[in-house]
Design an enzyme around this catalytic site. Structure first.
Site, short mmCIF file in Angstrom:
data_model
loop_
_atom_site.label_atom_id
_atom_site.label_comp_id
_atom_site.label_asym_id
_atom_site.label_seq_id
_atom_site.Cartn_x
_atom_site.Cartn_y
_atom_site.Cartn_z
N GLU A 136 1.18 4.57 20.90
CA GLU A 136 1.35 3.10 20.51
C GLU A 136 0.44 2.27 20.68
O GLU A 136 0.15 1.43 19.90
CB GLU A 136 2.79 2.84 21.16
CG GLU A 136 3.32 1.47 20.56
CD GLU A 136 3.83 1.34 19.12
OE1 GLU A 136 3.63 2.29 18.34
OE2 GLU A 136 4.06 0.27 18.60
N CYS A 186 7.52 -4.67 -1.18
CA CYS A 186 7.85 -5.66 -2.14
C CYS A 186 9.13 -6.36 -1.93
O CYS A 186 10.18 -5.72 -1.14
CB CYS A 186 8.22 -5.02 -3.70
SG CYS A 186 6.58 -4.22 -4.21
N ARG A 236 6.87 -7.52 3.10
CA ARG A 236 7.17 -6.42 2.59
C ARG A 236 5.76 -6.17 1.59
O ARG A 236 6.07 -5.14 0.91
CB ARG A 236 8.38 -6.63 1.92
CG ARG A 236 9.65 -6.93 2.61
CD ARG A 236 10.71 -7.24 1.92
NE ARG A 236 11.38 -5.91 1.14
CZ ARG A 236 11.97 -5.15 1.73
NH1 ARG A 236 12.45 -5.19 2.90
NH2 ARG A 236 12.45 -4.03 1.22
N LYS A 269 -1.42 0.08 17.91
CA LYS A 269 -1.31 -1.38 17.69
C LYS A 269 -2.81 -1.87 17.58
O LYS A 269 -2.64 -2.87 16.72
CB LYS A 269 -0.67 -1.68 19.00
CG LYS A 269 0.42 -2.87 19.19
CD LYS A 269 1.65 -2.62 18.56
CE LYS A 269 1.81 -2.05 17.02
NZ LYS A 269 3.01 -1.91 16.79
N HIS A 324 -11.63 19.12 25.21
CA HIS A 324 -11.71 19.93 24.41
C HIS A 324 -12.26 19.47 23.08
O HIS A 324 -11.83 20.08 21.82
CB HIS A 324 -10.26 20.51 24.09
CG HIS A 324 -9.92 21.28 25.42
ND1 HIS A 324 -10.38 22.50 26.01
CD2 HIS A 324 -8.99 20.70 26.36
CE1 HIS A 324 -9.68 22.61 27.04
NE2 HIS A 324 -8.88 21.61 27.30
N LYS A 366 5.44 -3.87 5.89
CA LYS A 366 6.30 -3.50 6.95
C LYS A 366 7.22 -2.41 6.88
O LYS A 366 7.65 -1.59 7.46
CB LYS A 366 6.88 -5.01 7.60
CG LYS A 366 7.53 -4.55 8.90
CD LYS A 366 8.07 -5.97 9.73
CE LYS A 366 8.69 -5.60 10.91
NZ LYS A 366 7.74 -4.95 11.89
N ASN A 421 11.89 -3.63 -6.83
CA ASN A 421 11.23 -3.21 -5.43
C ASN A 421 11.79 -1.68 -5.63
O ASN A 421 13.07 -1.49 -5.62
CB ASN A 421 12.08 -4.04 -4.20
CG ASN A 421 11.80 -3.18 -2.95
OD1 ASN A 421 12.67 -3.40 -2.12
ND2 ASN A 421 10.65 -2.30 -2.95
N GLY A 422 10.99 -0.99 -5.40
CA GLY A 422 11.12 0.46 -5.52
C GLY A 422 10.20 1.04 -6.39
O GLY A 422 9.15 0.75 -6.71
N TRP A 459 3.31 -5.21 -3.13
CA TRP A 459 2.59 -4.33 -2.30
C TRP A 459 2.39 -3.20 -3.29
O TRP A 459 3.25 -2.42 -3.77
CB TRP A 459 3.28 -3.58 -0.92
CG TRP A 459 2.41 -2.87 -0.27
CD1 TRP A 459 1.76 -3.18 0.73
CD2 TRP A 459 2.48 -1.43 -0.40
NE1 TRP A 459 1.06 -2.17 1.37
CE2 TRP A 459 1.41 -0.94 0.84
CE3 TRP A 459 2.85 -0.38 -1.07
CZ2 TRP A 459 0.68 0.25 0.83
CZ3 TRP A 459 2.37 0.85 -1.05
CH2 TRP A 459 1.33 1.07 0.26
N GLU A 496 -4.35 -1.17 13.93
CA GLU A 496 -3.64 -1.80 12.75
C GLU A 496 -3.98 -3.06 12.47
O GLU A 496 -4.01 -3.68 11.39
CB GLU A 496 -2.29 -1.44 12.55
CG GLU A 496 -1.24 -1.84 13.68
CD GLU A 496 0.17 -1.81 13.35
OE1 GLU A 496 0.77 -1.27 12.27
OE2 GLU A 496 1.10 -1.68 14.47
C1 G6P Z 1 5.43 0.89 9.01
C2 G6P Z 1 5.40 -0.33 10.02
C3 G6P Z 1 5.49 0.28 11.39
C4 G6P Z 1 6.72 1.04 11.50
C5 G6P Z 1 6.74 2.06 10.43
C6 G6P Z 1 8.19 2.68 10.23
O1 G6P Z 1 4.19 1.54 9.01
O2 G6P Z 1 4.05 -1.01 9.88
O3 G6P Z 1 5.50 -0.72 12.49
O4 G6P Z 1 6.93 1.61 12.81
O5 G6P Z 1 6.72 1.47 9.28
O6 G6P Z 1 9.22 1.49 10.04
P1 G6P Z 1 10.74 1.67 10.34
O7 G6P Z 1 11.24 0.30 9.73
O8 G6P Z 1 11.35 3.03 9.74
O9 G6P Z 1 10.95 1.80 11.85
#
Ligand code: G6P
Length: 608
Positions: A481, A2, A27, A485, A504, A603, A101-102, A75, A488
């Site tokens: 990673e 948010c 956000r 990537k 396995h 994010k 927000n929270g 969100w 997502e």
């Molecule tokens: C979300 C984002 C990721 C990020 C993770 C941790 O899931 O989509 O890209 O790696 O949060 O976020 P931070 O701000 O703690 O790195």
């Protein structure tokens, strides 16, 4: 999670609020709303869906008049995305409008009491209790009401509050959720993050928990919970306005992928002086480093994947045991932390709820905290003993790229810094490692010159149902990673496996035509991974190998080969990840996905 923004000044507020929200959509983006004080009442516009729906509904804000307002992009946590659940929430009399927000943890008990007292709720949100609590506690002084509200609610909040009795001011407060105050000329702002107001001002105040701010057109005053005015140091952000704009790119993600050489340079260069790594930012002495028993690395998402690389690198270079854990597990595992253990916390936003909670848990166990953070003044940075900032600049795309890369760079700097203090490197090895770190930005730039190759490979595979990534040691860490990537942003099912582990169980999923992306960049384990490639090929897989330009026989086994420049073995993840970012991007683009705002994600994850 948010985003909130607020404005007071001489311009029409609504377009400014919408513009600010457009920078905060990372956000949350399932609904949006604004509340503006116009003449003698608060006018509200909300809409389910992306911000563009609200912009269309209000003709980019032009249909809403007034010079003071608050806005929100959501969100969903409590209640589905809908017009009713979108913020701002309004008290029954219409006197108060609130953006939040929270999470208000005790909202059910509060709601019950308010309902008993005759308040009517129209949403399923936790936030609505705040609007009604303001009404309930308000006896003519908005600050008194705010103090009573924040004493009553439990949880986290950044709040912006309009009251129709105050036509020339609005108020805000924060606790455990981010909120900054922007100081303009004849206008002032609040926002969840600087990018939302960068166009208007770079002068800001960072608020501490429970500091309340009263914003007027011509000034800002900050108070503590005892209603005493406090003075604050002004902070000037040096980010460029263009840093938060797409600048001609179709997506922020591609812009940020391309910004990696610069972000790496900005993060690395200031920390290398006269051929030595200088970490002025931290207070760990050589003695402290020699006494470290064990290191924990704690983070979420891609930052956790940086931690997995960090484990291999630090253990190899420093011979200190490293345990890496996702923060949501660490916070509840009653970690065994002993005197002289170091906890490294990694976070782009500096506000991820699980990471922050894990940090607090580690602190309660007496650990020393070193954090790697991108957002200056964020909650995680503030709560740490030492902070090393990544200088990636604002990252807007939900899928991280340049923040991941700069976090890796900082991990390398820490590893080499400690290894040198521990006497684990000869002066020649130390000098060579530093030269190799300094060469990374140019090598990343070199990889970016052959983007078309990845675009071509994406065109071959964007219809896949499932893709596997395999590798050993550091290549395994990067596989995690690469797989994240891809999945997502493209919604293709994908898994990352340690190459030797595939047989396995998971190998049963390989069938004719399954794509396996095999990372084999290191010297020592190259042949081992090639054997695993043969195993999956024998079961029908199509293999895309990723290796360095020094390995020639990948071509013998893989169907397609992507080459990266060679580098110091420990540093290869910084290069290997780049083609994987590009591959994920192009696959998502060919599938027509909303790359910067993938479904269900946000994010900054400020909820558990
Ligand atoms: C979300 C984002 C990721 C990020 C993770 C941790 O899931 O989509 O890209 O790696 O949060 O976020 P931070 O701000 O703690 O790195």
């Amino acid at each position: 999670m948010c985003g909130i923004v607020g404005y007071i000044g001489s311009e029409q507020a609504a377009p400014i609020l919408l513009d600010g929200l457009s920078k905060l959509e990372y956000r949350g983006y399932d609904s949006a709303g604004i509340a503006v004080f116009d003449k003698d009442k608060i006018e509200v516009a909300k809409a389910k869906g992306r911000l563009s729906v609200l912009a269309e509904k209000t003709d980019d804000g032009k249909t809403i008049h007034g010079y003071m307002g608050i806005g929100h992009t959501r969100w969903a946590t409590h209640g589905e995305p809908s017009d009713e659940n979108a913020h701002p929430h309004i008290s029954n009399s219409g006197r108060f409008a609130v953006v939040h927000n929270g999470i208000i943890e005790n909202y059910i008990a509060l709601k019950k009491k308010l309902v008993e007292r005759g308040f009517e709720f129209i949403s399923e949100t936790d936030t609505e209790v705040i609007a009604h609590l303001f009404e309930y506690y308000y006896k003519g002084d908005i600050m008194d009401a705010m103090i009573r509200v924040i004493n009553r609610v439990e949880g986290s909040y950044a709040l912006g509050v309009l009251c129709s009795d105050y036509p020339d001011q609005f108020i805000a407060v924060r606790k455990s959720s981010p909120l900054i105050v922007g100081l303009g000329d004849g206008e002032n702002f609040i926002a969840s993050d600087v990018t939302a107001i960068l166009k208007h001002t770079r002068d800001i105040y960072y608020l501490e928990d429970n500091e309340m701010v009263v914003l007027r057109k011509d000034g800002v005053k900050i108070y503590n919970k005892d209603k005493e005015e406090i003075s604050k140091e002004k902070f000037t952000v040096d980010w460029d306005v263009s840093a938060a704009e797409k600048g001609g790119y179709e997506h922020f993600m591609m812009k940020e992928i391309e910004e990696q050489p610069k972000a790496l340079r900005d993060t690395i260069s200031p920390r290398i002086k006269d051929g030595r790594i200088v970490l002025d930012d931290i207070s760990l002495t050589t003695e402290d480093i020699k006494n470290i028993n064990k290191i924990y690395i704690v983070a979420c998402g891609s930052a956790y994947h940086v931690g997995v690389v960090g484990k291999y690198v630090i253990e190899k270079m420093c011979r200190i045991p490293v345990e890496v854990q996702v923060a949501s597990e660490f916070r509840y595992c009653d970690p065994i932390i002993k005197k002289n253990d170091l906890v490294i916390v990694i976070s782009q936003s500096g506000e991820t709820a699980d990471t922050l909670a894990a940090l607090k848990e580690a602190k309660n166990h007496g650990a020393r905290i070193l954090s790697i953070v991108n957002v200056v003044g964020s909650a995680i940075a503030n709560a740490s003993d030492d902070v090393i900032y990544t200088w990636a600049g604002p990252e807007i795309a939900v899928a991280t790229t340049k923040a991941y890369s700069t976090q890796l760079a900082v991990v390398y700097l820490i590893a080499a810094y400690m290894a040198e203090k521990l006497g684990m490197l000869t002066s020649g090895e130390y000098a060579n490692f530093i030269a190799e770190i300094e060469a990374l930005p140019d090598k990343v730039a070199q990889i970016l010159t052959s983007k078309e190759e990845l675009q071509f490979l994406a065109s071959k595979f964007f219809n896949c149902r499932s893709i596997f990534f395999i590798g050993r040691n550091l290549d395994y860490a990067v596989s995690l990673e690469g797989s994240l990537k891809l999945k997502e942003i493209s919604y293709i099912h994908s898994e990352a496996y340690a190459a030797g582990e595939l047989k396995h169980g998971t190998i049963s999923l390989i069938e004719d035509g399954t794509l396996v992306v095999a990372l084999a960049t290191g010297q020592e384990l190259f042949d081992k991974t090639v054997s695993n490639v043969k195993e999956v090929k024998a079961r029908g897989a199509v293999v895309m190998g990723v290796t360095t330009d020094t390995h020639e026989n990948m071509e013998d086994v893989a169907d397609y080969v992507v080459k990266i420049p060679s580098a110091h073995e420990m540093l290869l993840p910084s290069l290997t990840v780049v083609p994987l970012q590009l591959f994920g991007y192009y696959v998502a683009s060919l599938k027509g996905c909303d790359i910067d705002k993938p479904r269900n994600l946000a994010k900054s994850v400020t909820v558990e």
